[in-house]
Design a protein around this motif. Sequence first.
Motif, short mmCIF file in Angstrom:
data_model
loop_
_atom_site.label_atom_id
_atom_site.label_comp_id
_atom_site.label_asym_id
_atom_site.label_seq_id
_atom_site.Cartn_x
_atom_site.Cartn_y
_atom_site.Cartn_z
N ALA A 147 0.83 -1.20 0.00
CA ALA A 147 0.00 0.00 0.00
C ALA A 147 0.87 1.25 0.00
CB ALA A 147 -0.94 0.00 1.20
N GLN A 148 1.97 1.24 0.75
CA GLN A 148 2.87 2.38 0.78
C GLN A 148 3.53 2.59 -0.58
OE1 GLN A 148 3.25 4.66 3.12
NE2 GLN A 148 4.75 5.76 1.91
N ILE A 149 3.96 1.51 -1.21
CA ILE A 149 4.58 1.60 -2.54
C ILE A 149 3.58 2.16 -3.54
CG2 ILE A 149 5.47 0.22 -4.47
CD1 ILE A 149 6.70 -1.63 -2.28
N GLU A 150 2.35 1.66 -3.51
CA GLU A 150 1.32 2.14 -4.43
C GLU A 150 1.03 3.62 -4.20
OE1 GLU A 150 -1.85 -0.59 -3.65
OE2 GLU A 150 -1.13 -2.01 -5.17
N LYS A 151 1.01 4.04 -2.94
CA LYS A 151 0.76 5.44 -2.61
C LYS A 151 1.88 6.31 -3.16
CE LYS A 151 0.22 8.52 1.35
NZ LYS A 151 0.24 8.61 2.80
N GLU A 152 3.12 5.89 -2.96
CA GLU A 152 4.26 6.65 -3.46
C GLU A 152 4.27 6.67 -4.98
OE1 GLU A 152 7.70 4.93 -1.60
OE2 GLU A 152 7.09 5.62 0.39
N ALA A 153 3.94 5.56 -5.61
CA ALA A 153 3.92 5.48 -7.07
C ALA A 153 2.84 6.40 -7.65
CB ALA A 153 3.71 4.04 -7.52
N ALA A 154 1.73 6.52 -6.97
CA ALA A 154 0.65 7.38 -7.46
C ALA A 154 1.08 8.84 -7.49
CB ALA A 154 -0.59 7.21 -6.60
N GLY A 155 1.95 9.23 -6.58
CA GLY A 155 2.42 10.60 -6.53
C GLY A 155 3.61 10.86 -7.43
N ASN A 156 4.27 9.81 -7.92
CA ASN A 156 5.45 9.93 -8.77
C ASN A 156 5.32 9.00 -9.96
OD1 ASN A 156 6.86 11.67 -6.93
ND2 ASN A 156 7.13 9.87 -5.64
N PRO A 157 4.54 9.37 -10.99
CA PRO A 157 4.39 8.49 -12.13
C PRO A 157 5.72 8.22 -12.82
CG PRO A 157 3.37 10.62 -12.57
CD PRO A 157 3.85 10.62 -11.14
N ALA A 158 5.82 7.07 -13.45
CA ALA A 158 7.05 6.70 -14.17
C ALA A 158 7.30 7.69 -15.29
CB ALA A 158 6.90 5.29 -14.71
N PRO A 159 8.57 7.93 -15.66
CA PRO A 159 8.90 8.91 -16.69
C PRO A 159 8.20 8.65 -18.02
CG PRO A 159 10.88 8.13 -15.59
CD PRO A 159 9.74 7.33 -15.06
N TRP A 160 8.07 7.40 -18.45
CA TRP A 160 7.44 7.12 -19.73
C TRP A 160 5.95 7.43 -19.71
CZ3 TRP A 160 9.46 3.40 -16.53
CH2 TRP A 160 8.54 2.57 -15.90
N THR A 161 5.37 7.44 -18.53
CA THR A 161 3.94 7.78 -18.44
C THR A 161 3.77 9.29 -18.54
OG1 THR A 161 3.60 5.90 -16.97
CG2 THR A 161 1.90 7.58 -16.97
N ALA A 162 4.64 10.03 -17.91
CA ALA A 162 4.53 11.48 -17.92
C ALA A 162 4.85 12.07 -19.28
CB ALA A 162 5.48 12.07 -16.85
N SER A 163 5.76 11.47 -20.02
CA SER A 163 6.17 12.04 -21.30
C SER A 163 5.32 11.52 -22.45
CB SER A 163 7.65 11.72 -21.56
OG SER A 163 7.80 10.32 -21.71
N GLY A 164 4.45 10.58 -22.17
CA GLY A 164 3.56 10.07 -23.20
C GLY A 164 4.19 9.00 -24.07
#
Length: 74
Positions: free
Chosen positions: A56-73
Amino acid sequence: MPIYKFEKWVSQLKNGNLNTKISFRENEEEMNDLTVECNALAAHYRRLQGNTAALAQIEKEAAGNPAPWTASGR
């Protein structure tokens, strides 16, 4: 008396007390085996609960910091 203790232990687990342990005064081999297995089950549930909290902690942190390939499209 062992059945009463077993019922009480199961009730504690059911209510979320994963730190509960069971012990029997009877020194029969069967009772010792049951004690070991019951306490191993509670320890297993504690580990699962810990893994769930970590996930749950990892998922919470991941939700606040999307992977670079997701942010750049990409």
